[in-house]
Enzyme design. Structure first.
Site, short mmCIF file in Angstrom:
data_model
loop_
_atom_site.label_atom_id
_atom_site.label_comp_id
_atom_site.label_asym_id
_atom_site.label_seq_id
_atom_site.Cartn_x
_atom_site.Cartn_y
_atom_site.Cartn_z
N LEU A 177 -6.27 -58.18 -132.07
CA LEU A 177 -5.89 -59.43 -131.39
C LEU A 177 -6.99 -60.49 -131.56
O LEU A 177 -7.56 -60.96 -130.60
CB LEU A 177 -5.64 -59.17 -129.90
N HIS A 178 -7.28 -60.83 -132.81
CA HIS A 178 -8.30 -61.85 -133.10
C HIS A 178 -7.72 -63.23 -132.80
O HIS A 178 -6.57 -63.35 -132.39
CB HIS A 178 -8.76 -61.74 -134.55
N ALA A 179 -8.53 -64.27 -133.03
CA ALA A 179 -8.14 -65.62 -132.59
C ALA A 179 -6.72 -66.00 -133.01
O ALA A 179 -5.92 -66.45 -132.19
CB ALA A 179 -9.15 -66.63 -133.11
N ALA A 192 -4.06 -63.73 -131.35
CA ALA A 192 -4.02 -64.02 -129.92
C ALA A 192 -3.31 -65.34 -129.67
O ALA A 192 -2.51 -65.47 -128.74
CB ALA A 192 -5.44 -64.06 -129.35
#
Lengths: 582, 89
Positions: B14-16, B19
């Site tokens: 769930l990286h930038a 997300a």
């Protein structure tokens, strides 16, 4: 009285002009108690600043160039979501009521509490997202305090005819800036491979980095001189300085114009021998500089940039995209892609490799050694290079090879990948040449064993010198011993050239020695017929080549090879460089 | 109220970017949506909350959705997560 400030010149030339100062100065926050009747007003002030911050981010988003290597759009997008996250839009308002304090203080308290939660995360990527939180908060704080925002300021200001002086320029700043007409860059931080340096070289304007604590001495709109060749800024220049630099600027312009005349001439010596002159690049964006000097092939495409400033190694698609961009810009010329050389002066920011820091990284687990140990790092790159060979002329070059076994291992991996790619019906060039860098002396000494195993060679002089003389290039105490003209270095170069010629396979040189005007005639005399140089040296080197006569050079080069004394070598080098009959 | 346990399968977790997609989609529904990882529970409409989960590849998360459009919300969010957020790897 004029003032001189020293830094590192990273892009040559002279600029004289007014300064535009960009500061990312910290915002100072104080706490104030507010009477109850003013709290609604304070909330309104916060909401206004919050809305303005959103407008700034949206404006920046609209101005983003379509094509960009940095994922800046994703970064601005995340900032917009953070701004509207109730943690930053609602809670600060509650805090203003609860503590009866000013908006800045409420925001600061909330920022600290969010950052504290990020601090507790172990994963380095997620932990680092606190920087994004801080950037968003700083944007609101600046608006509340009435400070200009540097990136927004850069995005909307007309910088034509100005010298941009900044504490530092982030990748975002350099992308947002309107580049047209900027005279020069000067920054307090950054090194030779910083974004500022790359951008300046691609625009062909002077730049100096590492000007620590320069900004207190320079006023906005002041007239200054930037000497990118020597890495010097002159503030408050007097008439005498101005006169001197205007003459130098004029001379530079004339010699550039003279060099531009040979842009389209073929690279052929006076006695009619064609020489291959390629260019070294570090980023896809460097192709702008390549085209500006009329360059054709790429003799060295470094790929370390793909691994920098990130946690996970890049995937196959990211590699492929970076190669595709260069291949498209090349229009049919060859690109030599070097597989990643990480582990020495270019440390990957991956926590996996930070454990147990090697004391002598130049001799440690780096380049091909690291790649063969960590297939997860290497395989995506190999596959991407193979796939890239289907869309253009691609050669693959492996750095730091010291043992033929390493070549066998890589060939084996490539063989497996070819089968995989065939199964997936993905195209590649089955005849893509595979070569190595001659950097470890062992390879030059065993050149006869090496030649049957590879398709081409390129001499990397920086490491070859460092390993031959056992000199750490970065150790100031011994760096005076670093000498490209040491007889041992020259003999290893000669052995490599002769070995490749005997085998009938191409050999080039992509190290710094090939970009240094002093050594070109010597190298031609030693039999080198192919060079790969920095874009900024390209035309200068080309001029030396087309003014040289190979027959005369060979004789003196052989004399140099037979000379033990450094003084005599130096005087023979002077002879080879100044004689106009050869 | 609906709940569903899911595995984060995309390479970067769930990286930038992922997300952002999750938060945008969650925000398009009226329902109250929570994401739970072990003992930590956050609002799926808060990007900072989602990032604070530090959910890398292979992490198990639980979606808890309550509201008028909970069925659609669950379907949409499960699709997004199970398709690896539309990333190539």
């Amino acid at each position: 009285m004029s003032l001189t400030l020293h830094g590192i010149g990273v892009s040559r030339g002279i600029a004289i002009g007014k300064v535009h100062i960009v500061k990312h100065e910290p915002v100072e926050i104080s706490e104030y108690c507010l009477p109850k009747q003013h709290l609604d007003e304070e909330i309104l002030r916060f909401e206004k600043a919050h809305n303005l911050a959103r407008e700034q981010l949206q404006e920046i988003q609209e101005r983003l160039p379509k094509e960009s290597t940095v994922d800046i759009a994703g970064f601005i997008d995340a900032h917009l979501l953070m701004l509207d996250d109730s943690l930053l839009s609602k809670i600060p308002r509650d805090l203003i009521y609860k503590h009866q304090c000013n908006a800045e203080w409420a925001l600061q308290m909330q920022c600290e509490s969010i950052v504290e939660r990020f601090e507790k995360i172990d994963d380095p990527y997620f932990k680092a997202r606190q920087d994004d939180v801080k950037q968003v908060v700083t944007r609101i704080q600046r608006i509340l305090r009435g400070y200009p925002d540097p990136s927004f300021d850069l995005a909307v200001t007309d910088l034509a005819q100005s010298i941009v002086l900044a504490d530092d320029l982030s990748p975002a700043d350099t992308i947002l800036m309107r580049h047209h007409g900027i005279l020069a860059f000067a920054t307090e931080y950054g090194g030779t491979t910083s974004h500022t340096a790359i951008l300046a070289r691609s625009l062909g304007i002077p730049a100096i980095v590492g000007l620590h604590r320069a900004s207190p001495y320079i006023q906005p709109d002041e007239l200054i001189i930037v000497d990118g060749t020597r890495g010097v800024i002159l503030a408050e220049p007097d008439e005498c300085n101005l006169h001197y630099y205007k003459i130098r600027q004029y001379n530079d312009k004339c010699s550039r114009a003279a060099l531009n005349k040979i842009k389209k001439s073929p690279t052929i010596t006076r006695d009619g021998i064609p020489i291959t002159l390629d260019i070294n690049i570090e980023f896809p964006e460097d192709m702008v500089a390549v085209q500006r000097v009329g360059g054709e092939g790429i003799g060295l495409y470094r790929t370390e940039f793909l691994f920098m400033n990130r946690v996970a190694p890049p995937n196959e698609e990211e590699h492929f995209e970076a190669y595709r961009k260069v291949i498209q810009a090349l229009k049919g010329h060859t690109v030599t892609i070097r597989t990643v050389d990480l582990g020495s002066d270019k440390q990957v920011t991956d926590s996996r490799y930070h454990d147990g820091v090697a004391t002598n990284p130049a001799l440690g687990l780096r380049a091909v050694r690291l790649c063969l140990k960590d297939h997860k790092l290497f395989k995506p790159q190999l596959r991407a290079i193979l796939r890239a060979s289907a869309i253009g002329k691609v050669r693959m070059m492996i750095p730091m090879v010291c043992d033929l076994q390493e070549i066998t291992q890589i060939k084996h991996m490539i063989q497996e990948m070819r089968t995989e790619l065939r199964h997936k019906s993905l195209e590649f060039d089955p005849a893509m040449p595979i070569g190595i860098m001659v950097e470890v002396p062992a390879m030059a000494i065993c050149i006869d064993f090496l030649m049957p195993e590879i398709d081409f060679l390129s001499i990397g002089t920086n490491d070859l010198i460092q390993y031959t003389l056992a000199i750490d290039r970065n150790d100031e105490a011994v760096s005076y011993l670093y000498n490209p003209l040491h007889p041992a270095v020259l003999r290893l170069i000669k052995m490599s050239i002769d070995g490749a010629n005997k085998a009938g396979k191409p050999i080039s040189m992509c190290g710094e020695m090939a970009s240094d005007s002093r050594y070109i005639r010597l190298l031609l005399g030693l039999g080198l017929r192919s060079f790969s140089v920095n874009p900024e040296s390209y035309l200068e080197i080309k001029k030396i080549i087309i003014n040289s006569n190979l027959r005369g050079l060979t004789h003196i080069a052989n004399q140099i090879l037979q000379t033990a004394s450094q003084d005599n070598i130096n005087s023979l080098l002077d002879t080879i460089n100044v004689r106009i009959d050869i | 109220m609906l709940t569903q346990t899911l595995l984060i399968i995309n390479k970067l977790g769930l990286h930038a970017r992922a997300a952002s997609k999750l938060v945008k989609l969650a925000s398009s529904f009226e329902s109250h949506i929570q994401v739970k990882r072990k003992h930590q529970e956050v609002n799926a409409k808060s990007i900072m909350g989602v990032m604070l989960l530090a959910a890398s590849k292979g992490t198990e998360i639980e979606l808890i959705i309550e509201g008028v459009d909970e069925i659609n919300a669950m379907e949409g969010l499960c699709d997004l997560i199970q398709n690896g957020f539309g990333e190539s790897e």
